[in-house]
Design an enzyme around this catalytic site. Structure first.
Site, PDB file in Angstrom:
ATOM      1  N   GLY A   8      12.362 123.993  27.276  1.00 10.02           N
ATOM      2  CA  GLY A   8      12.978 124.454  26.035  1.00 10.02           C
ATOM      3  C   GLY A   8      13.062 125.960  26.044  1.00 10.02           C
ATOM      4  O   GLY A   8      12.431 126.613  26.879  1.00 10.02           O
ATOM      5  N   CYS A  46       7.905 122.495  32.487  1.00 13.47           N
ATOM      6  CA  CYS A  46       8.297 123.856  32.120  1.00 13.47           C
ATOM      7  C   CYS A  46       7.724 124.231  30.748  1.00 13.47           C
ATOM      8  O   CYS A  46       6.508 124.316  30.597  1.00 13.47           O
ATOM      9  CB  CYS A  46       9.820 123.994  32.179  1.00 13.47           C
ATOM     10  SG  CYS A  46      10.335 125.720  32.193  1.00 13.47           S
ATOM     11  N   TYR A  47       8.573 124.374  29.725  1.00  9.23           N
ATOM     12  CA  TYR A  47       8.022 124.681  28.389  1.00  9.23           C
ATOM     13  C   TYR A  47       7.018 123.615  27.980  1.00  9.23           C
ATOM     14  O   TYR A  47       5.973 123.922  27.386  1.00  9.23           O
ATOM     15  CB  TYR A  47       9.160 124.753  27.358  1.00  9.23           C
ATOM     16  CG  TYR A  47       8.657 125.028  25.957  1.00  9.23           C
ATOM     17  CD1 TYR A  47       8.325 126.309  25.573  1.00  9.23           C
ATOM     18  CD2 TYR A  47       8.508 123.987  25.039  1.00  9.23           C
ATOM     19  CE1 TYR A  47       7.840 126.575  24.297  1.00  9.23           C
ATOM     20  CE2 TYR A  47       8.025 124.235  23.754  1.00  9.23           C
ATOM     21  CZ  TYR A  47       7.698 125.523  23.382  1.00  9.23           C
ATOM     22  OH  TYR A  47       7.217 125.775  22.133  1.00  9.23           O
ATOM     23  N   HIS A  78      11.130 122.253  37.503  1.00  9.51           N
ATOM     24  CA  HIS A  78      11.954 121.164  36.961  1.00  9.51           C
ATOM     25  C   HIS A  78      12.154 120.054  37.995  1.00  9.51           C
ATOM     26  O   HIS A  78      13.068 120.139  38.816  1.00  9.51           O
ATOM     27  CB  HIS A  78      13.327 121.705  36.530  1.00  9.51           C
ATOM     28  CG  HIS A  78      13.259 122.544  35.297  1.00  9.51           C
ATOM     29  ND1 HIS A  78      13.276 122.000  34.033  1.00  9.51           N
ATOM     30  CD2 HIS A  78      13.141 123.880  35.143  1.00  9.51           C
ATOM     31  CE1 HIS A  78      13.191 122.975  33.149  1.00  9.51           C
ATOM     32  NE2 HIS A  78      13.101 124.124  33.802  1.00  9.51           N
ATOM     33  N   GLU A 134      13.418 117.253  37.508  1.00  9.16           N
ATOM     34  CA  GLU A 134      14.586 116.431  37.166  1.00  9.16           C
ATOM     35  C   GLU A 134      15.880 116.921  37.797  1.00  9.16           C
ATOM     36  O   GLU A 134      16.852 116.184  37.877  1.00  9.16           O
ATOM     37  CB  GLU A 134      14.740 116.339  35.636  1.00  9.16           C
ATOM     38  CG  GLU A 134      15.141 117.625  34.917  1.00  9.16           C
ATOM     39  CD  GLU A 134      13.975 118.559  34.588  1.00  9.16           C
ATOM     40  OE1 GLU A 134      12.917 118.466  35.255  1.00  9.16           O
ATOM     41  OE2 GLU A 134      14.127 119.396  33.678  1.00  9.16           O
ATOM     42  N   GLY A 172      41.286 101.878  27.155  1.00 11.72           N
ATOM     43  CA  GLY A 172      41.460 101.722  28.596  1.00 11.72           C
ATOM     44  C   GLY A 172      40.450 102.561  29.358  1.00 11.72           C
ATOM     45  O   GLY A 172      40.363 102.493  30.570  1.00 11.72           O
ATOM     46  N   GLY A 173      39.656 103.358  28.631  1.00 10.53           N
ATOM     47  CA  GLY A 173      38.576 104.128  29.258  1.00 10.53           C
ATOM     48  C   GLY A 173      37.403 103.200  29.570  1.00 10.53           C
ATOM     49  O   GLY A 173      37.385 102.047  29.128  1.00 10.53           O
ATOM     50  N   VAL A 174      36.431 103.729  30.322  1.00 12.99           N
ATOM     51  CA  VAL A 174      35.313 102.902  30.772  1.00 12.99           C
ATOM     52  C   VAL A 174      34.519 102.331  29.592  1.00 12.99           C
ATOM     53  O   VAL A 174      34.246 101.135  29.534  1.00 12.99           O
ATOM     54  CB  VAL A 174      34.346 103.734  31.651  1.00 12.99           C
ATOM     55  CG1 VAL A 174      33.234 102.864  32.203  1.00 12.99           C
ATOM     56  CG2 VAL A 174      35.094 104.423  32.757  1.00 12.99           C
ATOM     57  N   ASP A 175      34.175 103.201  28.645  1.00 19.88           N
ATOM     58  CA  ASP A 175      33.266 102.760  27.586  1.00 19.88           C
ATOM     59  C   ASP A 175      33.886 101.679  26.705  1.00 19.88           C
ATOM     60  O   ASP A 175      33.278 100.645  26.457  1.00 19.88           O
ATOM     61  CB  ASP A 175      32.837 103.948  26.716  1.00 19.88           C
ATOM     62  CG  ASP A 175      32.246 105.072  27.560  1.00 19.88           C
ATOM     63  OD1 ASP A 175      31.788 104.771  28.678  1.00 19.88           O
ATOM     64  OD2 ASP A 175      32.261 106.227  27.112  1.00 19.88           O
ATOM     65  N   SER A 176      35.110 101.931  26.236  1.00 18.67           N
ATOM     66  CA  SER A 176      35.693 100.930  25.344  1.00 18.67           C
ATOM     67  C   SER A 176      36.010  99.651  26.112  1.00 18.67           C
ATOM     68  O   SER A 176      35.917  98.551  25.567  1.00 18.67           O
ATOM     69  CB  SER A 176      36.903 101.476  24.592  1.00 18.67           C
ATOM     70  OG  SER A 176      38.006 101.635  25.435  1.00 18.67           O
ATOM     71  N   SER A 177      36.340  99.751  27.393  1.00 18.34           N
ATOM     72  CA  SER A 177      36.628  98.543  28.170  1.00 18.34           C
ATOM     73  C   SER A 177      35.376  97.686  28.339  1.00 18.34           C
ATOM     74  O   SER A 177      35.416  96.470  28.162  1.00 18.34           O
ATOM     75  CB  SER A 177      37.159  98.902  29.561  1.00 18.34           C
ATOM     76  OG  SER A 177      38.356  99.603  29.443  1.00 18.34           O
ATOM     77  N   LYS A 211      26.386 106.927  31.181  1.00 19.13           N
ATOM     78  CA  LYS A 211      27.680 106.565  31.763  1.00 19.13           C
ATOM     79  C   LYS A 211      27.539 105.731  33.042  1.00 19.13           C
ATOM     80  O   LYS A 211      28.228 104.726  33.216  1.00 19.13           O
ATOM     81  CB  LYS A 211      28.437 107.852  32.080  1.00 19.13           C
ATOM     82  CG  LYS A 211      29.892 107.652  32.365  1.00 19.13           C
ATOM     83  CD  LYS A 211      30.633 107.492  31.069  1.00 19.13           C
ATOM     84  CE  LYS A 211      32.116 107.591  31.198  1.00 19.13           C
ATOM     85  NZ  LYS A 211      32.716 107.650  29.859  1.00 19.13           N
TER      86      LYS A 211
END
Ligand code: XMP
Length: 519
Positions: free
Chosen positions: A59, A86-87, A174, A176, A229-234, A375
């Site tokens: 942070g 870290c923080y 870090h 990650e 037609g995008g990934v999420d809504s499909s 995603k």
């Protein structure tokens, strides 16, 4: 959704650092379910979630300033292992009686870390020294009672410290970020070995479980989904289709600003000849949008018009459908975190949320089956559900579509030009195998017309700009180093095959200073 309740879970406590979503993703990559909460979340709530482990993120604060983001000392005596990064590491030391001070020299970038206790469960099997990503102004100058130093660097006496008996681990760097060579192993050691998680969070069961839950929640209610037609809504639509079949109506608005043949591709998958049992409505609203956009040149106004018109068209369709009980939204976890509901990093990209909810549609509840997924997890679910790869691995495509890839006024002719040029560019990128590494690429239509010659004739035509970026988070981006031969072939084909284009540019600007889209 409560399927996650039965799962063992690790909680990431967000202190506002820039890599916080990455921390949660890494935990999920260990097949352990993970959620992000703000540091303001009451201790009681955290206890009630019965986490198997807690990770405190980095942070921007200094622990010793009056307005610092803090946590309750009791967080460290819940009997749950805690990893501070870290923080988060500095805060752990500060709260438990150690000391944190401003470092004489800021440490930033890849740094050699010397592991002093190779037997530490966190560093098990990792050779010393190891390259880690550092980014700090403050440092731990004295560790709290009960801790021992497990790593240091040339400038930082405490790069890691632990009190293994209490399950408390502090890391100044870090793990990650990918620049930390063995960072993922360290996170895996914490989550699996130290917290004792079994790692049974699987996308495969997610799909089946979610379909079951949706079925019992919705019963024979009527469901409406705006399909882009995008990934999420499909993926959301397919989950719903499998759960409630014909009680789901998907409305797909073709605003005339899609890429070439894209509308047909969506119809192939979701339409009556596709594999799913649902009601599919395609609205060919091209003319409606072009009319509204006539004469408009300012990018934000174009976004607003397209967003608003989208809602109006959607509402008109909803009216025809009649009763709607549930409205499906393809919200995913980064949307939840970024809108400030999950963690602390409230970077609201307002211009990306064009439109909002259709206020006309009268529904009981919103259904967001992907609300807890990242995603890449959504893509995994999509593949598991057998959704065609070209849909599942689709690049991000802005809601306002080609509307913001045509600089200046949008017309049907310009849409045709940019669609054709874009299709050629995509083909050539695929042929060169660059589609596997570039994050987002497209052709745009600049507003520049200039003089050229074609055969014996003088032309006064448009310039196409090609753009291709490599990025992880889309907040910053590098330009793809496309081989010259690929650019040249693309240019030749565009000039020969697309009428009214007489120049092709490749935009080599990174983000910042540019953005990914041209408008
Ligand atoms: P920029 O252009 O801001 O884009 O560098 C970052 C990412 O966001 C996408 N983008 C949008 N997506 N509506 C959207 O749904 C928008 O108005 C919009 N503008 C940019 C862009 O394609 C890139 O992936």
């Amino acid at each position: 959704m409560d399927h996650v309740q039965q799962h063992e879970k690790v909680i990431v406590i967000d202190f506002g650092g820039q890599y916080n979503q990455l921390v949660a993703r890494r935990v999920r990559e260990c097949s352990v379910y993970c959620e992000i909460y703000s540091y303001r979340t009451p201790l009681e709530q955290i206890r009630a979630m019965q986490p198997k482990g807690i990770i405190l993120t980095g942070g921007p604060n200094s622990v010793y300033t009056p307005d610092a983001a803090v946590c309750s000392p009791e967080l460290f005596s819940l009997g749950v292992p805690v990893l501070g990064l870290c923080y988060g590491a500095q805060l752990m030391q500060h709260v438990l009686g150690g000391q944190v001070e401003r470092a004489p020299e800021r440490e930033y970038g890849k740094t050699e870390v010397i592991l002093d206790e190779p037997k530490s469960a966190l560093f098990d099997g990792i050779a010393s020294p190891t390259t880690c990503w550092m980014s700090h102004n403050d440092y731990i100058s004295r560790i709290a009672d009960g801790f021992r130093v497990t790593a240091h660097t040339a400038n930082c006496p405490v790069a890691a410290a632990e009190d293994a008996a209490r399950g408390l681990y502090a890391i100044q760097f870090h793990p990650e970020v990918l620049h930390t060579e063995h960072g993922f192993e360290m996170i895996r050691h914490f989550v699996l070995d130290i917290c004792g998680c079994s790692g049974d969070w699987r996308m495969d069961d997610f799909a089946e479980r979610t379909i079951e839950e949706l079925r019992s929640r919705i019963g024979d209610g009527k469901v409406l989904c705006a399909l882009s037609g995008g990934v999420d809504s499909s993926v959301a639509a397919v989950l719903l289709a499998k759960a409630v079949g014909k009680n789901l109506t998907c409305v797909f608005v073709d605003h005339g600003l899609l890429r070439k043949n894209e509308g047909d591709m969506v119809e192939e998958v979701f339409g009556p000849n596709g594999p799913y049992d649902l009601q599919f409505v395609r609205v060919n609203a091209q003319e409606r949008f072009y009319k509204k956009l006539a004469g408009v040149t300012e990018p934000e106004r174009k976004r607003k018009i397209i967003g608003e018109e989208f809602i109006r068209v959607f509402e008109d369709e909803a009216k025809k459908i009649g009763r709607v009980d549930y409205l499906v939204q393809g919200t995913i976890y980064p949307d939840v975190v970024e809108s400030g509901l999950g963690g602390e990093s409230a970077t609201i990209k307002s211009h990306h949320n064009v439109g909002g909810l259709p206020d006309y549609v009268d529904f009981k509840e919103i259904v967001e089956p992907l609300r807890n997924l990242f995603k890449d997890e959504v893509r995994k679910v999509g593949r598991h559900l057998g959704i065609p790869e070209k849909l599942v691995s689709r690049q991000p495509f802005p809601g306002p579509g080609l509307g913001i890839r045509i600089i200046g006024e949008v017309t049907a002719e310009k849409v045709r030009i940019v669609q054709d040029a874009d299709a050629i560019f995509r083909e050539e990128m695929e042929k060169a195998g660059l589609d596997r590494t570039a994050s987002q690429y497209y052709a745009a239509l600049t507003n520049l017309r200039s003089v050229g010659v074609m055969g014996d004739e003088r032309t006064y035509d448009y310039a196409i700009a090609l753009r291709s970026v490599n990025t992880v988070d889309f907040m910053t981006a590098d330009v793809t180093e496309i081989p010259y031969t690929v650019l040249k072939t693309t240019m030749n084909r565009i000039i020969n095959e697309v009428e009214h284009v007489n120049r092709v540019f490749y935009d080599i600007t990174s983000k910042p200073p540019a953005t990914i889209e041209l408008e």
